[in-house]
Design a protein around this motif. Structure first.
Motif, PDB file in Angstrom:
ATOM      1  N   GLY A 306      16.210  22.869  51.741  1.00 32.43           N
ATOM      2  CA  GLY A 306      16.237  22.140  50.933  1.00 32.43           C
ATOM      3  C   GLY A 306      16.850  20.636  50.610  1.00 32.43           C
ATOM      4  N   LEU A 307      14.759  19.542  51.857  1.00 31.51           N
ATOM      5  CA  LEU A 307      14.670  18.831  52.067  1.00 31.51           C
ATOM      6  C   LEU A 307      13.669  18.421  51.678  1.00 31.51           C
ATOM      7  CD1 LEU A 307      14.827  16.332  54.180  1.00 31.51           C
ATOM      8  CD2 LEU A 307      13.394  17.462  55.422  1.00 31.51           C
ATOM      9  N   PRO A 308      13.205  17.795  50.737  1.00 30.62           N
ATOM     10  CA  PRO A 308      12.309  17.414  49.451  1.00 30.62           C
ATOM     11  C   PRO A 308      11.305  16.485  49.804  1.00 30.62           C
ATOM     12  CG  PRO A 308      14.100  16.078  49.048  1.00 30.62           C
ATOM     13  CD  PRO A 308      14.688  17.114  50.105  1.00 30.62           C
ATOM     14  N   MET A 309       9.872  16.513  49.544  1.00 32.66           N
ATOM     15  CA  MET A 309       9.030  16.157  50.557  1.00 32.66           C
ATOM     16  C   MET A 309       8.193  14.903  49.828  1.00 32.66           C
ATOM     17  SD  MET A 309       7.533  19.830  51.607  1.00 32.66           S
ATOM     18  CE  MET A 309       9.182  21.063  50.042  1.00 32.66           C
ATOM     19  N   ILE A 310       6.593  14.300  50.595  1.00 31.39           N
ATOM     20  CA  ILE A 310       6.154  13.469  50.465  1.00 31.39           C
ATOM     21  C   ILE A 310       4.987  14.194  51.075  1.00 31.39           C
ATOM     22  CG2 ILE A 310       5.287  10.801  50.027  1.00 31.39           C
ATOM     23  CD1 ILE A 310       8.291  10.060  50.015  1.00 31.39           C
ATOM     24  N   LEU A 311       4.198  14.959  50.237  1.00 30.77           N
ATOM     25  CA  LEU A 311       2.711  15.020  50.835  1.00 30.77           C
ATOM     26  C   LEU A 311       1.907  14.210  50.748  1.00 30.77           C
ATOM     27  CD1 LEU A 311       3.193  18.897  49.621  1.00 30.77           C
ATOM     28  CD2 LEU A 311       3.625  17.998  51.643  1.00 30.77           C
ATOM     29  N   TYR A 312       1.848  13.670  52.465  1.00 32.74           N
ATOM     30  CA  TYR A 312       0.496  12.904  52.606  1.00 32.74           C
ATOM     31  C   TYR A 312      -0.831  13.113  52.892  1.00 32.74           C
ATOM     32  CZ  TYR A 312       1.816  13.166  57.736  1.00 32.74           C
ATOM     33  OH  TYR A 312       1.818  13.626  58.936  1.00 32.74           O
ATOM     34  N   SER A 313      -0.845  14.024  53.528  1.00 35.01           N
ATOM     35  CA  SER A 313      -2.196  14.670  53.372  1.00 35.01           C
ATOM     36  C   SER A 313      -2.520  16.521  53.169  1.00 35.01           C
ATOM     37  CB  SER A 313      -2.678  14.839  54.760  1.00 35.01           C
ATOM     38  OG  SER A 313      -2.127  15.073  55.992  1.00 35.01           O
ATOM     39  N   ARG A 314      -3.857  17.118  53.158  1.00 34.68           N
ATOM     40  CA  ARG A 314      -3.677  18.473  53.146  1.00 34.68           C
ATOM     41  C   ARG A 314      -5.102  19.150  53.245  1.00 34.68           C
ATOM     42  NH1 ARG A 314      -5.212  18.503  47.346  1.00 34.68           N
ATOM     43  NH2 ARG A 314      -7.501  17.889  46.948  1.00 34.68           N
ATOM     44  N   ASN A 329       6.260  22.484  40.656  1.00 34.68           N
ATOM     45  CA  ASN A 329       7.845  22.849  41.190  1.00 34.68           C
ATOM     46  C   ASN A 329       8.794  21.949  40.944  1.00 34.68           C
ATOM     47  OD1 ASN A 329       7.933  26.040  40.084  1.00 34.68           O
ATOM     48  ND2 ASN A 329       6.212  25.311  42.155  1.00 34.68           N
ATOM     49  N   GLY A 330       8.462  20.479  41.132  1.00 37.71           N
ATOM     50  CA  GLY A 330       9.539  19.770  41.347  1.00 37.71           C
ATOM     51  C   GLY A 330      10.275  19.549  42.906  1.00 37.71           C
ATOM     52  N   ALA A 331       9.293  19.792  43.381  1.00 40.36           N
ATOM     53  CA  ALA A 331      10.200  19.863  44.857  1.00 40.36           C
ATOM     54  C   ALA A 331       9.696  18.795  46.100  1.00 40.36           C
ATOM     55  CB  ALA A 331       9.485  21.417  45.568  1.00 40.36           C
ATOM     56  N   GLY A 332       8.055  17.979  45.265  1.00 44.38           N
ATOM     57  CA  GLY A 332       8.161  16.485  45.916  1.00 44.38           C
ATOM     58  C   GLY A 332       7.145  15.925  45.063  1.00 44.38           C
ATOM     59  N   ILE A 333       5.800  15.758  45.932  1.00 45.73           N
ATOM     60  CA  ILE A 333       5.923  14.199  45.634  1.00 45.73           C
ATOM     61  C   ILE A 333       3.793  14.334  46.376  1.00 45.73           C
ATOM     62  CG2 ILE A 333       5.030  12.094  44.884  1.00 45.73           C
ATOM     63  CD1 ILE A 333       8.221  11.522  44.287  1.00 45.73           C
TER      64      ILE A 333
END
Length: 391
Positions: A306-314, A329-333
């Motif tokens: 249940g830990l919201p995410m900020i994704l900075y690379s892929r 799905n609203g789980a992160g940015i």
């Protein structure tokens, strides 16, 4: 034809060979999570081993894939181009036709040196060749694929000769249908994760106290995967320079040089630095925000925590869909620049209700029982195959 053994009908325990490669940490982690689930749910009922199929049975230069992968992953355009050029049923089939004369000898040696009652692949690139070599050798040994990419699954994952293909999401299932796999031969279960993640969360304050983290500040956990990939250093320093009311916990993984550079930085923000860690569930349960690359394993673990995410690379190609899946799905940015990470983190610190909404979205996407369900599916496959042989 190999003789299969299935507990409890036969005395010898069925032997499962997991085919993986250390091209990134996710394939080994997935294998270990399934093995752990087998040992917990079916103690003393199977034996198993891990085989790095690239390192041990592929000819050069494929045998050097574990060493080639880290620098290649730092060239996202080249990595993505290779993914998209080879994706698709016809293109994948052509690729394997070209590779077959080159790799078949190693695969025959694999069958001789690692006989099994079940082969399980958690790596996409050898699924079609492995299924083919079993067929050519008239072996009835079942072959199961566990897809360890989350959303943007390459055509190579989907061998028409595999007995069963286990996928993590509906999107991955739909892509399998697009690539010609019958729905009955696929199963949506989830990504395998370590058993620690599915247990009820420990008290956050107690966990923070054990880690030495402050109790009165939100904690941003920064992770770059097992190899410390992505702009982890630049992002951490940008957060530090912004003077946000946050504690940083940075996991550099196996990237020793990165950890050494971070240790030399004059941090203004309370900061805890780690190399490769074994207790990621505790870190995730004690943190408030995860700042990370869009790796499928880390995302699946964050869902469960249940830990919201900020994704900075892929990684271009295989991780592109992960970003959309998390964001839609609203789980992160998605924040591909350090200054963007800072701005989004500042907003979540200022508006904790938004952060809590993302945390609830994570829990809604979580599949904490995936490893146990995959273990059950493998045992069922062994039983089905054993029964068909006896008939």
């Amino acid at each position: 034809m190999t003789e299969l053994h299935s507990h409890p009908f036969q005395t010898k325990r069925p032997h499962i060979v997991f085919l993986f490669s250390d091209t990134g940490g996710g394939h080994r982690s997935a294998s270990n999570a399934i093995i752990e689930a087998l040992e917990l749910q079916y103690p003393q009922q199977t034996t198993h081993e891990l085989v790095d199929i690239f390192r041990e049975y592929a000819p050069p230069p494929l045998s050097h894939a574990p060493e080639i992968y880290p620098p290649l992953s730092r060239m996202p355009r080249l990595f993505g181009a290779g993914f998209h050029i080879s994706d698709g049923r016809r293109r994948a089939r052509l690729m394997y036709q070209l590779l077959w004369p080159y790799i078949q000898r190693g695969l025959r040696r694999l069958l001789r040196e690692h006989p099994a009652d079940l082969y399980v692949s958690v790596h996409q690139l050898f699924n079609t060749p492995m299924a083919r070599i079993l067929t050519l050798n008239h072996l009835d040994t079942p072959f199961v694929t566990v897809v360890t990419d989350l959303v943007t699954t390459h055509a190579a994952w989907y061998s028409e000769r595999a007995n069963r293909i286990i996928v993590p999401t509906q999107v991955a299932f739909d892509r399998g249908r697009k690539y010609g796999i019958a729905a009955a031969r696929m199963q949506i279960i989830g990504l395998p994760v370590a058993d620690q993640f599915r247990h009820a969360p420990r008290d956050r304050a107690q966990t923070r106290a054990e880690l030495g983290w402050q109790q009165d500040r939100p904690v941003a956990l920064l992770v770059g995967g097992g190899e410390g990939m992505g702009p982890l250093e630049e992002t951490a320093k940008a957060i530090d320079a912004a003077g946000l009311p946050v504690t940083l916990a940075i996991i550099a993984g196996r990237n020793k040089r990165l950890k050494e550079r971070l240790e030399r930085h004059p941090w203004q923000t309370p900061c805890f630095l780690y190399g490769f860690v074994q207790k990621m569930p505790d870190f995730m349960r004690a943190a408030d925000v995860l700042v990370t690359k869009a790796g499928p394993g880390t995302i699946s673990e964050a869902f469960i925590a249940g830990l919201p995410m900020i994704l900075y690379s892929r990684l271009n190609g295989q991780e592109e869909g992960n970003v959309d899946y998390v964001v839609d799905n609203g789980a992160g940015i998605w924040s591909p620049r350090p200054e963007s990470v800072v701005n989004h983190l500042r907003r979540w610190l200022t508006h904790p209700e938004e952060r809590q909404g993302a945390a609830q979205a994570c829990l809604a996407l979580a599949r904490p029982e995936a490893s146990q369900q995959i273990a059950a599916a493998l045992m069922e496959q062994i039983r089905v195959s054993s029964t068909s042989l006896r008939i």
